[in-house]
Design a protein around this motif. Structure first.
Motif, PDB file in Angstrom:
ATOM      1  N   UNK A  93       0.833  -1.205   0.000  1.00 18.97           N
ATOM      2  CA  UNK A  93       0.000   0.000   0.000  1.00 18.97           C
ATOM      3  C   UNK A  93       0.865   1.251   0.000  1.00 18.97           C
ATOM      4  N   UNK A  94       1.949   1.235   0.785  1.00 14.20           N
ATOM      5  CA  UNK A  94       2.855   2.387   0.803  1.00 14.20           C
ATOM      6  C   UNK A  94       3.491   2.568  -0.573  1.00 14.20           C
ATOM      7  N   UNK A  95       3.913   1.468  -1.189  1.00 13.56           N
ATOM      8  CA  UNK A  95       4.520   1.560  -2.527  1.00 13.56           C
ATOM      9  C   UNK A  95       3.505   2.080  -3.545  1.00 13.56           C
ATOM     10  N   UNK A  96       2.273   1.586  -3.482  1.00 13.50           N
ATOM     11  CA  UNK A  96       1.254   2.028  -4.436  1.00 13.50           C
ATOM     12  C   UNK A  96       0.964   3.519  -4.305  1.00 13.50           C
ATOM     13  N   UNK A  97       0.986   4.042  -3.072  1.00 19.67           N
ATOM     14  CA  UNK A  97       0.683   5.457  -2.906  1.00 19.67           C
ATOM     15  C   UNK A  97       1.876   6.361  -3.175  1.00 19.67           C
ATOM     16  N   UNK A  98       3.112   5.847  -3.006  1.00 16.63           N
ATOM     17  CA  UNK A  98       4.282   6.702  -3.222  1.00 16.63           C
ATOM     18  C   UNK A  98       5.034   6.373  -4.506  1.00 16.63           C
ATOM     19  N   UNK A  99       4.940   5.135  -4.968  1.00 16.89           N
ATOM     20  CA  UNK A  99       5.678   4.724  -6.156  1.00 16.89           C
ATOM     21  C   UNK A  99       7.156   4.508  -5.894  1.00 16.89           C
ATOM     22  N   UNK A 100       7.530   4.348  -4.623  1.00 19.69           N
ATOM     23  CA  UNK A 100       8.933   4.224  -4.266  1.00 19.69           C
ATOM     24  C   UNK A 100       9.075   3.245  -3.103  1.00 19.69           C
ATOM     25  N   UNK A 101      10.042   2.340  -3.211  1.00 18.31           N
ATOM     26  CA  UNK A 101      10.276   1.378  -2.136  1.00 18.31           C
ATOM     27  C   UNK A 101      11.042   1.980  -0.956  1.00 18.31           C
ATOM     28  N   UNK A 102      11.669   3.110  -1.135  1.00 19.17           N
ATOM     29  CA  UNK A 102      12.444   3.720  -0.053  1.00 19.17           C
ATOM     30  C   UNK A 102      11.584   3.962   1.176  1.00 19.17           C
ATOM     31  N   UNK A 103      10.379   4.462   0.964  1.00 20.28           N
ATOM     32  CA  UNK A 103       9.492   4.745   2.093  1.00 20.28           C
ATOM     33  C   UNK A 103       9.077   3.458   2.807  1.00 20.28           C
ATOM     34  N   UNK A 104       8.957   2.375   2.058  1.00 20.28           N
ATOM     35  CA  UNK A 104       8.599   1.089   2.658  1.00 20.28           C
ATOM     36  C   UNK A 104       9.695   0.639   3.621  1.00 20.28           C
ATOM     37  N   UNK A 105      10.948   0.683   3.172  1.00 20.76           N
ATOM     38  CA  UNK A 105      12.048   0.223   4.025  1.00 20.76           C
ATOM     39  C   UNK A 105      12.292   1.155   5.208  1.00 20.76           C
ATOM     40  N   UNK A 106      12.148   2.446   4.990  1.00 19.35           N
ATOM     41  CA  UNK A 106      12.339   3.398   6.085  1.00 19.35           C
ATOM     42  C   UNK A 106      11.248   3.214   7.146  1.00 19.35           C
ATOM     43  N   UNK A 107       9.997   3.052   6.725  1.00 21.66           N
ATOM     44  CA  UNK A 107       8.925   2.827   7.701  1.00 21.66           C
ATOM     45  C   UNK A 107       9.101   1.478   8.393  1.00 21.66           C
ATOM     46  N   UNK A 108       9.578   0.468   7.676  1.00 17.65           N
ATOM     47  CA  UNK A 108       9.846  -0.839   8.300  1.00 17.65           C
ATOM     48  C   UNK A 108      10.950  -0.712   9.341  1.00 17.65           C
ATOM     49  N   UNK A 109      11.964   0.094   9.044  1.00 15.98           N
ATOM     50  CA  UNK A 109      13.045   0.309  10.009  1.00 15.98           C
ATOM     51  C   UNK A 109      12.558   0.973  11.279  1.00 15.98           C
ATOM     52  N   UNK A 110      11.705   1.992  11.128  1.00 11.67           N
ATOM     53  CA  UNK A 110      11.170   2.664  12.317  1.00 11.67           C
ATOM     54  C   UNK A 110      10.282   1.725  13.122  1.00 11.67           C
ATOM     55  N   UNK A 111       9.433   0.972  12.444  1.00  8.59           N
ATOM     56  CA  UNK A 111       8.563   0.037  13.163  1.00  8.59           C
ATOM     57  C   UNK A 111       9.362  -1.068  13.833  1.00  8.59           C
ATOM     58  N   UNK A 112      10.394  -1.537  13.169  1.00  6.53           N
ATOM     59  CA  UNK A 112      11.234  -2.581  13.764  1.00  6.53           C
ATOM     60  C   UNK A 112      11.975  -2.046  14.982  1.00  6.53           C
ATOM     61  N   UNK A 113      12.388  -0.798  14.915  1.00  2.00           N
ATOM     62  CA  UNK A 113      13.064  -0.187  16.061  1.00  2.00           C
ATOM     63  C   UNK A 113      12.130  -0.031  17.260  1.00  2.00           C
ATOM     64  N   UNK A 114      10.882   0.241  16.986  1.00  2.00           N
ATOM     65  CA  UNK A 114       9.894   0.380  18.080  1.00  2.00           C
ATOM     66  C   UNK A 114       9.640  -0.983  18.695  1.00  2.00           C
TER      67      UNK A 114
END
Length: 114
Positions: A93-114
């Protein structure tokens, strides 16, 4: 290997260091992974993280909750992998709305850190 390291340094130390490395890799994924070699390194670190989880979660569960109800307690802890199974859908869903995988990995990193 993970059990050997946890015997030498302690379960929590191995898990914390592994999680910190995984958070860094996920946050820096768009910058770090620029060719096939760095992609293989990132995938190997991610695989190492899964190995640490699968090898050390039962030991940690037994250490903190005892072995009397290990099956029930580990089953509850292992449910996190089932909950994590929805993350590819959220990532798509993040990729579909942004068209970029960077936001997917960055959000995954923040969630994993939490």
């Amino acid at each position: 290997m993970t059990v050997l390291l946890s015997d030498k340094f302690g379960i929590l130390k191995v898990m914390i260091v592994t999680y910190i490395i995984r958070v860094i890799i996920l946050l820096l994924f768009p910058i770090f992974v620029v060719n096939f070699i760095t992609l293989c390194i990132a995938v190997a670190i991610t695989g190492w993280g899964f190995a640490v989880n699968l090898a050390l979660f039962p030991v940690l569960t037994a250490e903190y909750f005892g072995t009397k109800n290990l099956g029930v307690n580990y089953g509850l802890i292992f449910t996190a992998f089932g909950v994590g199974a929805i993350s590819p859908t959220i990532g798509s869903w993040i990729y579909d709305s942004t068209g970029n995988y960077s936001y997917v990995f960055i959000s995954a990193g923040f969630l994993f850190g939490i």
